[in-house]
Write a protein that holds these residues in place. Structure first.
Motif, short mmCIF file in Angstrom:
data_model
loop_
_atom_site.label_atom_id
_atom_site.label_comp_id
_atom_site.label_asym_id
_atom_site.label_seq_id
_atom_site.Cartn_x
_atom_site.Cartn_y
_atom_site.Cartn_z
N SER A 196 23.47 -9.13 37.62
CA SER A 196 24.87 -9.15 37.83
C SER A 196 25.09 -10.17 38.97
O SER A 196 24.67 -10.18 40.12
N TRP A 197 26.21 -11.11 38.61
CA TRP A 197 26.20 -12.19 39.95
C TRP A 197 27.48 -11.73 40.62
O TRP A 197 28.49 -11.53 40.24
N LYS A 198 27.08 -11.79 41.93
CA LYS A 198 27.82 -11.25 42.77
C LYS A 198 28.28 -12.22 44.02
O LYS A 198 27.74 -12.38 44.98
N PRO A 199 29.39 -13.34 43.55
CA PRO A 199 29.54 -14.33 44.68
C PRO A 199 30.20 -13.41 45.98
O PRO A 199 30.92 -12.49 45.81
N MET A 200 29.80 -14.06 47.24
CA MET A 200 30.61 -13.37 48.41
C MET A 200 30.76 -14.44 49.28
O MET A 200 30.54 -15.76 49.05
N LEU A 201 31.38 -14.07 50.64
CA LEU A 201 31.87 -15.16 51.58
C LEU A 201 30.92 -15.10 52.86
O LEU A 201 31.31 -13.94 53.50
N LEU A 202 29.97 -15.87 53.02
CA LEU A 202 29.27 -15.67 54.29
C LEU A 202 30.16 -15.85 55.45
O LEU A 202 29.92 -14.99 56.57
N GLY A 203 31.31 -16.54 55.52
CA GLY A 203 32.25 -16.34 56.64
C GLY A 203 32.47 -15.12 57.02
O GLY A 203 32.48 -14.94 58.45
N ALA A 204 32.79 -14.33 56.23
CA ALA A 204 33.15 -12.96 56.34
C ALA A 204 32.23 -11.99 56.94
O ALA A 204 32.20 -11.19 57.86
N VAL A 205 31.03 -12.28 56.64
CA VAL A 205 29.65 -11.58 56.98
C VAL A 205 29.30 -12.07 58.40
O VAL A 205 28.79 -11.45 59.37
N PHE A 206 29.30 -13.27 58.72
CA PHE A 206 29.04 -14.09 60.01
C PHE A 206 29.91 -13.39 61.01
O PHE A 206 29.73 -13.17 62.32
N LYS A 207 31.26 -13.03 60.80
CA LYS A 207 32.13 -12.50 61.73
C LYS A 207 31.56 -11.00 62.28
O LYS A 207 31.74 -10.80 63.21
#
Lengths: 201, 201
Positions: free
Chosen positions: B35-46
């Motif tokens: 299951s391919w789950k694109p996410m946004l590292l910028g939001a995680v880094f915050k």
């Protein structure tokens, strides 16, 4: 004999402990020795503006689980993280710096004995008395060990080693140099193996 | 069929790119899908109070070298880091979120096509026009793709995915869940393999 692998580690690093049990066999496979370089992650973290792994949001919870799972993966089914963790590691690091010039072979034995005392026996090796007791098991005179841990010359030598590590770009533990090429983490041992086999790739 | 592996990744993550080329074979070996789950590292880094890998003191210089060496190690001798790097990845992430429900098989193809466009062809996939052109090569209608990238429903769906990722403890890319067990990094694929073979260890 070709130059040894430089093995940088902090005594409070569980991945460093796992790697310390494998680095000599990996080096020997390619006709190399190991130069043991204890360092202090606290000093490095000041430089990189980061914190001990287990204290970082999200990463901390994961890393506690990953450390135990990685220990099991590498053949240590009974592993649990010591308490306190992490600890200050000046005392065991100084002992190794001292023995490295006095008796290099015993320094290698000591690294593994001190790591085992902390991570397998849960002895608090931040304390000089504990470090001296571990050294005594390896036939090191207690008074000489205490004198080394308290010696300004040894303290200075460790400080220089840590500064040199940072200057070389060391930011974590374990950290290995193979003829100047840097590898961070036990999970780069496969790359080190190929690097040594092929002369770089 | 057993539950799929959840593969979390950011389109700006080179290790995510390398892992995306291996995850399907690893899953298939154990009768699993992905299951391919694109996410946004910028939001995680915050959330974690950290920064992109290549921008951290010491770690940054090492990681640029490690990324290229790891690419060579995994069979991509020509790899160089794109410029600009890192990039914002909302546009390609939204396209995948959209296709995942429209056409799951094509979503898998798209992930690899978009990654290749950025890391092998050095096309700036932060730009909607580039993303749409890559999608067109995979027979996706350009107008439909543009509408999806600009759709509030798709934007919201991606935002929910990212929030869910953080709630699950995702802090890096690639990040894989196997029946709830978390594995961070391509260098944990060996552990995933054993985990799937043994049902946990």
């Amino acid at each position: 004999m070709k130059p040894p692998l430089l093995f940088y580690f902090d005594f409070s690093s569980p991945y460093g402990w796992l790697a310390a049990q494998q680095i000599e066999a990996l080096a020997a496979k390619h006709d190399r020795g190991v130069s043991w370089k204890p360092m202090l992650l606290g000093a490095v973290f000041k430089q990189t503006g980061t914190a001990p792994l287990t204290m970082i949001p999200l990463k901390g919870d994961y890393s506690r689980r990953d450390i135990a799972r990685s220990a099991r993966f590498h053949g240590l089914p009974e592993f649990t993280l010591p308490d306190p963790f992490p600890i200050a590691t000046q005392a065991p690091a100084r002992l190794v710096v001292w023995q490295r010039t006095e008796n290099p072979e015993r320094a290698a034995v000591l690294v593994k004995a001190l790591y085992r005392a902390y991570f397998a026996e849960h002895q608090d090796i931040s304390k000089a008395d504990i470090v001296i007791a571990v050294a005594a098991r390896e036939s090191i005179d207690a008074d000489a060990a205490r004198a080394a841990i308290e010696s300004s010359a040894i303290k200075d030598a460790l400080r220089r080693d840590v500064d040199e590590a940072i200057a070389r770009g060391v930011f974590g533990s374990p950290f290995v140099f193979v003829d100047g090429e840097a590898f961070w983490g036990l999970d780069r041992f496969e790359q080190i193996d190929r690097w040594l086999a092929t002369g770089g790739f």
